[in-house]
Design a protein around this motif. Sequence first.
Motif, PDB file in Angstrom:
ATOM      1  N   ILE A 116      20.802  34.806  16.367  1.00 56.63           N
ATOM      2  CA  ILE A 116      22.051  33.971  16.064  1.00 56.63           C
ATOM      3  C   ILE A 116      22.361  32.704  17.186  1.00 56.63           C
ATOM      4  O   ILE A 116      22.471  31.508  16.617  1.00 56.63           O
ATOM      5  CB  ILE A 116      23.287  34.740  16.218  1.00 56.63           C
ATOM      6  CG1 ILE A 116      23.315  35.686  15.140  1.00 56.63           C
ATOM      7  CG2 ILE A 116      24.570  33.899  16.350  1.00 56.63           C
ATOM      8  CD1 ILE A 116      24.104  36.842  15.378  1.00 56.63           C
ATOM      9  N   GLY A 117      22.148  32.965  18.264  1.00 54.39           N
ATOM     10  CA  GLY A 117      22.119  31.834  19.167  1.00 54.39           C
ATOM     11  C   GLY A 117      21.116  30.821  18.914  1.00 54.39           C
ATOM     12  O   GLY A 117      21.399  29.601  19.169  1.00 54.39           O
ATOM     13  N   LEU A 120      22.604  28.772  15.977  1.00 49.56           N
ATOM     14  CA  LEU A 120      23.497  28.034  16.320  1.00 49.56           C
ATOM     15  C   LEU A 120      22.833  26.478  16.975  1.00 49.56           C
ATOM     16  O   LEU A 120      23.415  25.441  16.862  1.00 49.56           O
ATOM     17  CB  LEU A 120      24.482  28.648  17.269  1.00 49.56           C
ATOM     18  CG  LEU A 120      25.220  29.797  16.689  1.00 49.56           C
ATOM     19  CD1 LEU A 120      26.176  30.577  17.364  1.00 49.56           C
ATOM     20  CD2 LEU A 120      26.057  28.787  15.571  1.00 49.56           C
ATOM     21  N   ASN A 121      22.057  26.658  18.036  1.00 51.71           N
ATOM     22  CA  ASN A 121      21.505  25.721  18.727  1.00 51.71           C
ATOM     23  C   ASN A 121      20.575  24.714  17.669  1.00 51.71           C
ATOM     24  O   ASN A 121      20.796  23.538  17.999  1.00 51.71           O
ATOM     25  CB  ASN A 121      20.500  26.180  19.811  1.00 51.71           C
ATOM     26  CG  ASN A 121      21.201  26.521  21.088  1.00 51.71           C
ATOM     27  OD1 ASN A 121      22.308  26.334  21.540  1.00 51.71           O
ATOM     28  ND2 ASN A 121      20.427  27.744  21.739  1.00 51.71           N
ATOM     29  N   VAL A 125      25.231  23.329  16.968  1.00 45.76           N
ATOM     30  CA  VAL A 125      26.510  23.902  17.436  1.00 45.76           C
ATOM     31  C   VAL A 125      26.375  24.160  18.977  1.00 45.76           C
ATOM     32  O   VAL A 125      25.788  25.001  19.498  1.00 45.76           O
ATOM     33  CB  VAL A 125      26.780  25.167  16.767  1.00 45.76           C
ATOM     34  CG1 VAL A 125      28.118  25.969  16.979  1.00 45.76           C
ATOM     35  CG2 VAL A 125      26.750  24.931  15.208  1.00 45.76           C
ATOM     36  N   ARG A 126      26.959  23.285  19.570  1.00 48.39           N
ATOM     37  CA  ARG A 126      26.974  23.391  20.908  1.00 48.39           C
ATOM     38  C   ARG A 126      27.803  24.258  21.767  1.00 48.39           C
ATOM     39  O   ARG A 126      29.096  24.133  21.667  1.00 48.39           O
ATOM     40  CB  ARG A 126      27.335  21.788  21.732  1.00 48.39           C
ATOM     41  CG  ARG A 126      26.014  20.953  21.271  1.00 48.39           C
ATOM     42  CD  ARG A 126      26.239  19.702  22.090  1.00 48.39           C
ATOM     43  NE  ARG A 126      26.247  19.770  23.653  1.00 48.39           N
ATOM     44  CZ  ARG A 126      25.187  19.686  24.299  1.00 48.39           C
ATOM     45  NH1 ARG A 126      24.072  19.714  23.586  1.00 48.39           N
ATOM     46  NH2 ARG A 126      25.329  19.933  25.472  1.00 48.39           N
ATOM     47  N   LEU A 127      27.078  24.971  22.557  1.00 44.49           N
ATOM     48  CA  LEU A 127      28.117  26.102  23.263  1.00 44.49           C
ATOM     49  C   LEU A 127      28.387  25.658  24.576  1.00 44.49           C
ATOM     50  O   LEU A 127      27.954  24.661  25.277  1.00 44.49           O
ATOM     51  CB  LEU A 127      27.123  27.694  23.708  1.00 44.49           C
ATOM     52  CG  LEU A 127      26.656  28.366  22.312  1.00 44.49           C
ATOM     53  CD1 LEU A 127      25.709  29.225  22.841  1.00 44.49           C
ATOM     54  CD2 LEU A 127      27.929  28.661  21.585  1.00 44.49           C
ATOM     55  N   ASP A 237      14.153  26.776  21.228  1.00 40.06           N
ATOM     56  CA  ASP A 237      15.223  27.455  20.084  1.00 40.06           C
ATOM     57  C   ASP A 237      14.391  28.018  19.134  1.00 40.06           C
ATOM     58  O   ASP A 237      14.778  29.171  18.625  1.00 40.06           O
ATOM     59  CB  ASP A 237      16.257  26.682  19.599  1.00 40.06           C
ATOM     60  CG  ASP A 237      17.192  25.839  20.810  1.00 40.06           C
ATOM     61  OD1 ASP A 237      17.280  26.846  21.702  1.00 40.06           O
ATOM     62  OD2 ASP A 237      17.541  24.881  20.671  1.00 40.06           O
TER      63      ASP A 237
END
Length: 254
Positions: A116-117, A120-121, A125-127, A237
């Motif tokens: 999932i992480g 997102l990367n 999608v920036r955390l 990633d």
Amino acid sequence: MVQANLRSMENDHLFIAGVFILAGFVKGAVGLGLPTIAMGLLALVLPPAQAAALLVVPSLLTNVAQMAGGGPLLPVTRRLRALLAGIVAGTTAGVLVLPTALGPGAVILLGAALVIGAVLNLLRVRLPNPEGWSPWSGLVCGTATGLVTVATGVFVIPAVPYIRALDLSRDQTIQALGLSFTVSSLSLALALLAQGVFKQDLAWGSLLALIPTLVGMGLGIRWRQRLAGDRFRMMFDISLLLLGLAQMLAAVSR
């Protein structure tokens, strides 16, 4: 018959050397993945306990080399000091209160978290940078990493996503991963030694396995140095995505 057995042993030795070259290459290129790749492939020719024994020296020393080979260590250590303190505390507490394994279900959840992480990367999608969340964020993530390490043998959650969100440079990211993995592995070994659990002597085979691992790692480092920052982050990633999937598949097949 004897010649056939000798030929089979030679083929196994060549295969094992090739596995460590490949795993070392990935380690040098993106900074992680050595145990997952090596264990997955070595299981084709070796019992799990023997495969794990072969990994002891290559895993520890490549983490130390990765930690020491990325330029000045002090700036990265300062940024990660809360995370590292949490890893030591969480690992020590985990050895005292947790079972040594929580079963394949826990590993599947950890693999899913990595997937999932990574997705997102890759979708950009920036955390948020965790340093801006709270002064306690590194300590909390480190403690969780230590507990997860004891319960599953996996060093990467949530330390790797935490480090990924720090927006470090390519070489600092590699160095930070090496530092985190070194502290995790040493903390676990010392905590288990204090408990009288860790008694296995290092095998000569583990020391010999260091040679092809370092060859592969050197090739991976050379390849990584040719990547620009954006391409490195994409490959990193993708590696997290594949690592998470590999962990999930390995857990399901147990």
